[in-house]
Design an enzyme around this catalytic site. Sequence first.
Site, PDB file in Angstrom:
ATOM      1  N   HIS A   1      -8.642   4.078   4.707  1.00 48.39           N
ATOM      2  CA  HIS A   1      -9.443   4.186   3.490  1.00 48.39           C
ATOM      3  C   HIS A   1     -10.383   5.385   3.509  1.00 48.39           C
ATOM      4  CE1 HIS A   1      -7.947   0.330   2.193  1.00 48.39           C
ATOM      5  NE2 HIS A   1      -8.374  -0.244   3.304  1.00 48.39           N
TER       6      HIS A   1
ATOM      7  N   GLU B   1      -2.381  -8.726   7.350  1.00 44.35           N
ATOM      8  CA  GLU B   1      -3.114  -8.752   6.084  1.00 44.35           C
ATOM      9  C   GLU B   1      -2.335  -9.336   4.914  1.00 44.35           C
ATOM     10  OE1 GLU B   1      -5.779  -5.004   5.882  1.00 44.35           O
ATOM     11  OE2 GLU B   1      -3.872  -4.286   6.719  1.00 44.35           O
TER      12      GLU B   1
ATOM     13  N   ASP C   1      -7.250  -8.281   1.792  1.00 44.47           N
ATOM     14  CA  ASP C   1      -5.868  -8.060   1.338  1.00 44.47           C
ATOM     15  C   ASP C   1      -5.066  -9.346   1.381  1.00 44.47           C
ATOM     16  OD1 ASP C   1      -5.614  -5.268   0.615  1.00 44.47           O
ATOM     17  OD2 ASP C   1      -6.013  -4.816   2.719  1.00 44.47           O
TER      18      ASP C   1
END
Length: 264
Positions: free
Chosen positions: A56, A158, A184
């Site tokens: 990210h 996730e 997630d």
Amino acid sequence: MTTIKNLLAMPLEHGIAPKLRNGEHVYGISIGTPYPALIQMCGHAGYDFVVIDNEHGPASVETVAEAIRAAHGVGISPIVRTFEQDIPRLLDAGACGIQVPMVETPEQANRIVRACRYPPMGTRAVAFSTPAACYGFCDRDAYLKEANCAIAVILMIETAEAVARIDEILAVPGVDAVCVGPTDMAYSLGVPADGKHPKVQNAVFRCVEACQRAGIAIGGTALSREACRANASMGMTYHSMMLTFLLGAALRDGLNTMRAAVSS
């Protein structure tokens, strides 16, 4: 030659892989803006590791390489959260561990492990001119052996598919730890933005049980003391918090302190 052999240990001696394998608790900070000064502050504060977030975060490989160098300078283990294709370059830059997001199959887990290991254990290309190999100032055979033992392989679980195949994933030799991602996972399980939903909590607990059966460390990112306590009570040993949230809370507290002081 003794001096060179001592230098050999420097890029890898800060690794947390042995602690993960021994079931010890380790404590880290996740950083999406990996400036060297921030990394150094985390090291001086006494954390075991820092997760440099290249999933990210916007940093280039060159920026991450400088952050890794800063981490080694203050004795904190640099773990890089990254996609598969960047694993070789980040390991050569001196990363002590790789944390790969969205792992869903044992085949992917096997590729990741092998990418982190030199032959015959894996497929990592051999080079001795890299920071990881002390730019060639090392005993080559000893470096290869040490690198194959010291690099931590951490997989992020996730999604619902990953949870369904967790036992298969953990059966892949060479996995050191699992990091669960409830945010997630909540979306994957059809309960968006609700990481505390029973579906998500049950999935997380299923991962914890599977890791305990397999003798593999598991952890997650906690946003509060209470969340960290809950993770530990489940059996997690790989603990981290996000620098963004810690800084945000400190900034708000500082502003409130000044306002209170002025108005009192």
